[in-house]
Design a protein around this motif. Structure first.
Motif, mmCIF file in Angstrom:
data_model
loop_
_atom_site.group_PDB
_atom_site.id
_atom_site.type_symbol
_atom_site.label_atom_id
_atom_site.label_comp_id
_atom_site.label_asym_id
_atom_site.label_seq_id
_atom_site.Cartn_x
_atom_site.Cartn_y
_atom_site.Cartn_z
ATOM 1 N N ALA A 174 0.825 -1.213 0.000
ATOM 2 C CA ALA A 174 0.000 0.000 0.000
ATOM 3 C C ALA A 174 0.859 1.263 0.000
ATOM 4 C CB ALA A 174 -0.929 -0.001 1.216
ATOM 5 N N SER A 175 1.930 1.283 0.788
ATOM 6 C CA SER A 175 2.757 2.494 0.871
ATOM 7 C C SER A 175 3.419 2.817 -0.455
ATOM 8 C CB SER A 175 3.816 2.331 1.969
ATOM 9 O OG SER A 175 4.725 1.290 1.647
ATOM 10 N N GLN A 176 3.693 1.781 -1.246
ATOM 11 C CA GLN A 176 4.369 2.003 -2.520
ATOM 12 C C GLN A 176 3.413 2.316 -3.667
ATOM 13 O OE1 GLN A 176 7.920 2.065 -3.063
ATOM 14 N NE2 GLN A 176 7.491 2.419 -0.905
ATOM 15 N N TYR A 177 2.257 1.672 -3.672
ATOM 16 C CA TYR A 177 1.413 1.746 -4.862
ATOM 17 C C TYR A 177 0.010 2.300 -4.618
ATOM 18 C CZ TYR A 177 5.277 -1.200 -6.132
ATOM 19 O OH TYR A 177 6.557 -1.684 -6.317
ATOM 20 N N ALA A 178 -0.375 2.465 -3.358
ATOM 21 C CA ALA A 178 -1.663 3.103 -3.053
ATOM 22 C C ALA A 178 -1.538 3.858 -1.735
ATOM 23 C CB ALA A 178 -2.768 2.045 -2.974
ATOM 24 N N LEU B 77 -4.415 5.055 0.423
ATOM 25 C CA LEU B 77 -5.237 4.048 1.113
ATOM 26 C C LEU B 77 -4.482 3.373 2.256
ATOM 27 C CD1 LEU B 77 -6.849 2.231 -1.982
ATOM 28 C CD2 LEU B 77 -7.746 4.164 -0.675
ATOM 29 N N LEU B 78 -3.293 3.873 2.574
ATOM 30 C CA LEU B 78 -2.457 3.193 3.572
ATOM 31 C C LEU B 78 -3.157 3.066 4.923
ATOM 32 C CD1 LEU B 78 0.243 1.972 4.445
ATOM 33 C CD2 LEU B 78 1.016 4.285 4.993
ATOM 34 N N GLY B 79 -3.816 4.136 5.379
ATOM 35 C CA GLY B 79 -4.463 4.110 6.687
ATOM 36 C C GLY B 79 -5.499 3.002 6.814
ATOM 37 N N PRO B 80 -6.556 3.027 5.984
ATOM 38 C CA PRO B 80 -7.576 1.984 6.106
ATOM 39 C C PRO B 80 -7.065 0.579 5.814
ATOM 40 C CG PRO B 80 -8.005 3.406 4.198
ATOM 41 C CD PRO B 80 -6.942 4.069 5.013
ATOM 42 N N ILE B 81 -6.135 0.427 4.865
ATOM 43 C CA ILE B 81 -5.597 -0.898 4.567
ATOM 44 C C ILE B 81 -4.812 -1.435 5.757
ATOM 45 C CG2 ILE B 81 -3.849 -2.111 3.197
ATOM 46 C CD1 ILE B 81 -4.810 -0.571 0.759
ATOM 47 N N ILE C 215 1.406 5.188 10.765
ATOM 48 C CA ILE C 215 0.119 4.732 10.224
ATOM 49 C C ILE C 215 -1.021 5.529 10.856
ATOM 50 C CG2 ILE C 215 -1.517 2.806 10.156
ATOM 51 C CD1 ILE C 215 0.914 0.947 9.979
ATOM 52 N N GLY C 216 -0.955 5.701 12.174
ATOM 53 C CA GLY C 216 -1.974 6.510 12.838
ATOM 54 C C GLY C 216 -2.038 7.910 12.273
ATOM 55 N N GLY C 217 -0.886 8.433 11.854
ATOM 56 C CA GLY C 217 -0.845 9.771 11.266
ATOM 57 C C GLY C 217 -1.584 9.883 9.944
ATOM 58 N N MET D 136 -4.511 8.713 9.502
ATOM 59 C CA MET D 136 -5.931 8.515 9.801
ATOM 60 C C MET D 136 -6.626 9.825 10.185
ATOM 61 S SD MET D 136 -5.546 4.930 11.910
ATOM 62 C CE MET D 136 -7.300 4.773 12.282
ATOM 63 N N GLU D 137 -6.247 10.917 9.560
ATOM 64 C CA GLU D 137 -6.930 12.188 9.798
ATOM 65 C C GLU D 137 -8.368 12.090 9.284
ATOM 66 O OE1 GLU D 137 -8.584 15.994 9.514
ATOM 67 O OE2 GLU D 137 -8.088 14.832 7.714
ATOM 68 N N GLY D 138 -9.308 12.584 10.075
ATOM 69 C CA GLY D 138 -10.719 12.343 9.826
ATOM 70 C C GLY D 138 -11.210 12.669 8.433
ATOM 71 N N HIS D 139 -10.859 13.858 7.919
ATOM 72 C CA HIS D 139 -11.373 14.278 6.615
ATOM 73 C C HIS D 139 -10.861 13.390 5.483
ATOM 74 C CE1 HIS D 139 -11.900 17.856 9.154
ATOM 75 N NE2 HIS D 139 -12.902 18.179 8.337
ATOM 76 N N ALA D 140 -9.670 12.816 5.666
ATOM 77 C CA ALA D 140 -9.103 11.940 4.634
ATOM 78 C C ALA D 140 -9.521 10.492 4.819
ATOM 79 C CB ALA D 140 -7.572 12.043 4.658
ATOM 80 N N PHE D 141 -9.780 10.088 6.072
ATOM 81 C CA PHE D 141 -10.035 8.678 6.380
ATOM 82 C C PHE D 141 -11.495 8.291 6.216
ATOM 83 C CE2 PHE D 141 -10.563 4.952 9.103
ATOM 84 C CZ PHE D 141 -9.414 4.223 8.841
ATOM 85 N N LEU D 142 -12.404 9.165 6.635
ATOM 86 C CA LEU D 142 -13.830 8.811 6.656
ATOM 87 C C LEU D 142 -14.461 9.029 5.290
ATOM 88 C CD1 LEU D 142 -14.872 10.246 10.133
ATOM 89 C CD2 LEU D 142 -14.426 7.869 9.502
ATOM 90 N N LYS D 143 -14.323 8.037 4.459
ATOM 91 C CA LYS D 143 -14.872 8.056 3.106
ATOM 92 C C LYS D 143 -15.522 6.711 2.817
ATOM 93 C CE LYS D 143 -11.341 11.208 1.280
ATOM 94 N NZ LYS D 143 -10.240 11.382 0.285
ATOM 95 N N PRO D 144 -16.441 6.649 1.841
ATOM 96 C CA PRO D 144 -17.037 5.358 1.483
ATOM 97 C C PRO D 144 -15.982 4.317 1.108
ATOM 98 C CG PRO D 144 -18.263 7.155 0.478
ATOM 99 C CD PRO D 144 -17.039 7.773 1.097
ATOM 100 N N THR D 145 -14.861 4.793 0.569
ATOM 101 C CA THR D 145 -13.783 3.880 0.197
ATOM 102 C C THR D 145 -13.293 3.069 1.392
ATOM 103 O OG1 THR D 145 -13.049 5.372 -1.551
ATOM 104 C CG2 THR D 145 -11.466 3.741 -0.793
ATOM 105 N N THR D 146 -13.246 3.714 2.555
ATOM 106 C CA THR D 146 -12.774 3.029 3.751
ATOM 107 C C THR D 146 -13.668 1.855 4.102
ATOM 108 O OG1 THR D 146 -11.825 5.094 4.601
ATOM 109 C CG2 THR D 146 -12.210 3.317 6.191
ATOM 110 N N LEU D 147 -14.987 2.072 4.061
ATOM 111 C CA LEU D 147 -15.920 0.981 4.355
ATOM 112 C C LEU D 147 -15.768 -0.149 3.345
ATOM 113 C CD1 LEU D 147 -19.167 2.964 5.302
ATOM 114 C CD2 LEU D 147 -17.570 1.799 6.840
#
Length: 382
Positions: A156-160, A163-167, A271-273, A275-286
């Motif tokens: 994930a860190s290299q190619y996405a 999406l690193l946080g949710p993955i 990784i916790g860094g 997970m900022e709310g505006h970037a993390f809370l998206k339909p993609t995460t679910l």
């Protein structure tokens, strides 16, 4: 002077104002951070990862902290160890130093269970593509099915990286939930007679020379077949070679203790860094969490079904439950098989056979990721 004081006081309250005016997602993520810390501290669920991840999530969701801006503390950790692959690869060295491949080498055929336990990766890849994810994103999501946190983080860190946080959170969450997810599937797919099959004890000893040559051979073979994944398999085999050669005990000890512990701390905070709310809370995460769950379930289904096939082919000499250990959650999956075996027969000890399948799954997950990355390279996508 008065204006300066008022400006300073206004700055002190700006975080609170932001939280109440624009910080809805941050409030939700602060609650999630609290949940992660609770699981790690009170429930002892993967505490070495969930505690730093939870605290990193807490830090980054305090408004206007700028910790993930250029030069910020969490951004520095991210750039120093995740953006350049360093942290997950150092953890792989530690994993290799801690892993004993003897159960696998005593019964090499059990490596096939490790291969069967990776089916969920490829099923999830197809589902992610069907849902409209890009090819690189779909591969990164599918690797959650490896049930191997460092592998998922590396890809994930290299190619996405977006999406690193949710993955990462999904990968480690499902690793922790293996003892809950697997037993119902194992029971549903096996008969009472199959669950009480007793397997013969492994008696053949593995020579030190074989254990020493194994990491070299695996590195050469997998590196030649899937060179793009060589950093993954190479680091885990480096750690194992140091363990088996016996002449670098200090390096081995440092790899599985001090280095692994420090890197795990920095990795979790970084990784916790993300997970900022505006970037993390998206339909993609679910969607990622849903696909990750499917991946783990399909890995278990494929492993147990393969176990049933082997059981039939051997005339009932193999307990299909050990197929569930073909994932990379080492040694957790092997312990789950042992626990379930004893549940149905108090004298049925499957641990050593399951450990062989589990170490096979560890290799299989890395090889599966390496194969997908090499295919993507061949397609010109990376």
């Amino acid at each position: 002077m008065t204006d300066s004081i008022l400006t300073g006081l206004n700055g002190l309250s700006s975080g609170i104002v932001y939280l109440f005016t624009q910080g809805g997602p941050n409030v939700i993520m602060l609650a999630i951070a609290a949940a992660l810390l609770y699981l790690g501290v009170k429930k002892n669920v993967e505490p070495l990862l969930l505690v730093p991840i939870g605290f990193g999530c807490l830090l980054v969701n305090i408004p206007l902290s700028d910790l993930m801006d250029q030069g910020g503390f969490l951004r520095t950790l991210y750039d120093s160890g995740i953006a350049n692959e360093l942290f997950p690869l150092l953890i792989f060295v530690g994993i290799g130093a801690m892993t004993d491949f003897a159960p696998l080498l005593e019964n090499p055929r059990i490596l096939l269970f490790g291969a069967a336990g990776q089916v969920g990766i490829f099923v999830t890849l197809l589902l992610a593509l069907a849902l409209g994810f890009s090819q690189l994103d779909a591969v990164a999501i599918a690797v959650i099915g490896a049930c191997d946190g460092p592998t998922a983080i590396y890809v994930a860190s290299q190619y996405a990286p977006q999406l690193l946080g949710p993955i990462s959170v999904a990968a480690y969450s499902y690793m922790a939930l293996v003892p809950i997810i697997q037993p119902p599937i194992m029971k549903a797919l096996t008969t009472p007679a199959e669950r009480v099959i007793r397997m013969k004890s492994l008696k053949r000893s593995v020579s030190p020379q074989t254990k020493l040559l194994f990491p070299i051979v695996v590195t050469l073979v997998t590196g030649l077949l899937a060179p793009k994944g060589l950093p993954l398999i190479g680091t885990i085999m480096l750690g194992n070679f140091m363990r088996e050669c016996g002449v670098v005990a200090r390096l081995t000890k440092a790899s599985e203790n001090e280095i692994a512990n420090i890197v795990t701390l920095f990795l979790g905070l970084a990784i916790g860094g993300t997970m900022e709310g505006h970037a993390f809370l998206k339909p993609t995460t679910l969607a990622i969490f849903g696909l990750g769950f499917i991946a783990i379930c399909m890995d278990t289904v494929a492993g147990v079904v393969f176990g049933k096939i082997v059981c039939w082919m051997t005339g009932g000499k193999v307990n299909p439950l050990i197929g569930a250990a073909g994932i990379s959650a080492y040694p957790m999956a092997a312990r789950v098989v042992q626990t379930q075996g004893l549940r149905y027969d108090k004298k049925n000890h499957l641990l050593m056979h399951a450990a062989g399948a589990n170490t096979g799954g560890q290799i299989g997950s890395v090889v599966a990721a390496a194969v997908m990355l090499s295919v993507l390279k061949g397609m010109g996508l990376i």
